[in-house]
Motif scaffolding. Structure first.
Motif, PDB file in Angstrom:
ATOM      1  N   PHE A  61       0.823  -1.209   0.000  1.00 44.13           N
ATOM      2  CA  PHE A  61       0.000   0.000   0.000  1.00 44.13           C
ATOM      3  C   PHE A  61       0.858   1.261   0.000  1.00 44.13           C
ATOM      4  O   PHE A  61       0.535   2.238  -0.669  1.00 44.13           O
ATOM      5  CB  PHE A  61      -0.932  -0.006   1.221  1.00 44.13           C
ATOM      6  N   TYR A  62       1.954   1.234   0.733  1.00 43.52           N
ATOM      7  CA  TYR A  62       2.804   2.419   0.801  1.00 43.52           C
ATOM      8  C   TYR A  62       3.498   2.707  -0.526  1.00 43.52           C
ATOM      9  O   TYR A  62       3.685   3.873  -0.891  1.00 43.52           O
ATOM     10  CB  TYR A  62       3.857   2.263   1.897  1.00 43.52           C
ATOM     11  N   GLY A  63       3.891   1.655  -1.251  1.00 43.09           N
ATOM     12  CA  GLY A  63       4.578   1.870  -2.519  1.00 43.09           C
ATOM     13  C   GLY A  63       3.738   2.627  -3.529  1.00 43.09           C
ATOM     14  O   GLY A  63       4.143   3.698  -4.011  1.00 43.09           O
ATOM     15  N   PRO A  64       2.539   2.126  -3.877  1.00 42.67           N
ATOM     16  CA  PRO A  64       1.666   2.882  -4.784  1.00 42.67           C
ATOM     17  C   PRO A  64       1.302   4.256  -4.229  1.00 42.67           C
ATOM     18  O   PRO A  64       1.197   5.231  -4.988  1.00 42.67           O
ATOM     19  CB  PRO A  64       0.435   1.985  -4.915  1.00 42.67           C
ATOM     20  N   ALA A  65       1.092   4.358  -2.908  1.00 44.16           N
ATOM     21  CA  ALA A  65       0.771   5.657  -2.319  1.00 44.16           C
ATOM     22  C   ALA A  65       1.915   6.643  -2.534  1.00 44.16           C
ATOM     23  O   ALA A  65       1.682   7.838  -2.798  1.00 44.16           O
ATOM     24  CB  ALA A  65       0.482   5.505  -0.829  1.00 44.16           C
ATOM     25  N   ALA A  66       3.153   6.155  -2.442  1.00 44.76           N
ATOM     26  CA  ALA A  66       4.310   7.023  -2.657  1.00 44.76           C
ATOM     27  C   ALA A  66       4.407   7.474  -4.113  1.00 44.76           C
ATOM     28  O   ALA A  66       4.903   8.572  -4.392  1.00 44.76           O
ATOM     29  CB  ALA A  66       5.590   6.294  -2.252  1.00 44.76           C
ATOM     30  N   ASP A  67       3.958   6.634  -5.056  1.00 49.41           N
ATOM     31  CA  ASP A  67       3.935   7.028  -6.468  1.00 49.41           C
ATOM     32  C   ASP A  67       2.814   8.014  -6.752  1.00 49.41           C
ATOM     33  O   ASP A  67       2.909   8.839  -7.656  1.00 49.41           O
ATOM     34  CB  ASP A  67       3.768   5.790  -7.366  1.00 49.41           C
ATOM     35  N   MET A  68       1.731   7.957  -5.980  1.00 51.53           N
ATOM     36  CA  MET A  68       0.557   8.803  -6.224  1.00 51.53           C
ATOM     37  C   MET A  68       0.636  10.149  -5.503  1.00 51.53           C
ATOM     38  O   MET A  68       0.260  11.183  -6.057  1.00 51.53           O
ATOM     39  CB  MET A  68      -0.715   8.069  -5.786  1.00 51.53           C
TER      40      MET A  68
END
Length: 398
Positions: A61-68
């Protein structure tokens, strides 16, 4: 190394230490904690398993959130959760509450596991990225050297809950570091739109990339090996070999020394021989050191000095494997570096959690279980390297 690389490495290394610090500082407390709660050893080991399950899964969840949303907002979110749950762990009235709160603590700690890798990929690739990654590893390596010793020193006068209060203070320092020193490395115009379909598409690309998966799983075998050690180290060293908590801390630090020293040569070796060659030879060395250890154990050699020496040797090879595979796995995935780092971290943490569960279930108090687990991890890593590196990586569309 360039001054900006050193500054970035120190900041990312200190941030990345938060999760490992919550593990390593806590290890000397496990026997005393089990005794205080009146539970068997295996029950206390579940506090590690619950932490690692959340620590691994939530990186997705943190990975995509960091991209967004950029790199810093998810870091704030995760560290606040980590801070509150650390205080909760110190106040936990039962072992069941502690297991649950350790899970929540792992949810928060996941933020500082995957996002720093993406920050490195934002700024650097190739040899520079490997050099930065190994310097971050250098800072992280201080954690297993100092954290158990700090934990044992706190336990003596204040009891094991003081370990979690100390972790909470370190989290406050990390939040201040992010606010005032860490720059945002993902500009607004480069962020991925909030789109579940795009996120699933990114995961699909990564799962189909055999090179990314192979490199991730090779590093994951190193993670599983080290986590196998974490799950039984306190009981093996203190109950079987009779070490005091302070002696255990020093012996634990010695195991990190091999990783610490070898990781500093990774960038130079990659520059001279290429990252793929470094991974091939380092994985072979890791597997052979594990096999030698198992053969000696089966032959009746059960000496503490031999155990520490061969663990140091195995961790030395992992000091070359882990940072190199991290960099190689992300090289082709710049536009989705956060998601790639998160998936890689999740898979590796899941392998570590499985290793902890298996080793804890079959551990009989003697070192052979640990030695066998490390040998198996080395053998699987060799098989993965043969399959993954037999041909050059294919171009992947992200």
């Amino acid at each position: 190394m360039k001054p900006d690389l050193i500054k970035m490495a120190l900041m990312l290394g200190l941030l990345s230490c938060v999760g490992p610090f919550a593990i390593d500082m806590y290890l000397p407390a496990m026997p005393a904690m089990a005794e205080d709660y009146g539970v068997p050893t295996a029950m206390s080991q579940y506090t590690l398993v619950s932490f690692f399950i959340a620590f691994g899964a939530c990186q997705l969840f943190y990975g995509p959130a960091a991209d967004m949303f950029g790199r810093k907002p998810p870091l704030y979110f995760g560290l606040v959760i980590f801070l509150l749950s650390s205080i909760g762990c110190a106040l936990a009235p039962t072992i069941e509450w502690l297991i649950a709160l350790r899970f929540v603590q792992g949810v928060g700690a996941a933020a500082v596991m995957s996002i720093p890798r993406a920050i490195i990929r934002d700024r650097y690739t190739g040899t520079e990225a490997t050099r930065l990654m190994t310097t971050v590893m250098l800072v992280i390596s201080i954690s297993p050297m100092l954290a158990p010793l700090v934990g044992s020193l706190l336990m003596a006068p204040f009891g094991w809950p003081s370990v979690f209060y100390a972790v909470a203070l370190a989290t406050v320092a990390s939040l201040l570091l992010i606010r005032f020193a860490l720059p945002e490395t993902l500009p607004v115009d480069q962020r991925v739109p909030v789109n579940p379909a795009a996120m699933l598409g990114a995961f699909r690309v990564l799962f189909r990339d055999s090179y990314f998966m192979g490199m991730t799983l090779i590093g994951g075998m190193g993670t599983a090996s080290f986590f196998s050690f974490l799950s039984v180290a306190a009981f093996l060293y203190t109950d079987y070999y009779g070490l005091t908590p302070s002696q255990f801390s020093l012996a634990f630090a010695a195991n990190a020394l091999g990783f610490f020293i070898a990781s500093q040569f990774a960038a130079n070796l990659c520059e001279r021989f290429g990252g793929v060659s470094v991974v091939k030879w380092a994985v072979a060395g890791f597997a052979l050191s594990g096999l030698l250890h198992l053969l000696l154990n089966l032959a009746g050699v059960d000496d503490f000095a031999v155990l520490v020496a061969l663990l140091l040797l195995a961790n030395g090879f992992l000091g070359l494997v882990v940072p190199t595979t991290m960099v190689l796995s992300l090289d082709d995935h710049g536009p989705i570096a956060g998601t790639a780092a998160a998936l890689g971290g999740t898979l590796q943490m899941m392998l570590g959690a499985v290793a902890i569960a298996i080793v804890s279930a079959v551990f009989d108090g003697a070192p052979r279980t640990l030695v066998a687990a490390i040998t198996i991890c080395g053998a699987v890593a060799v098989l993965l390297s043969v399959v993954t590196l037999r041909q050059p990586p294919q171009a992947v569309t992200t």
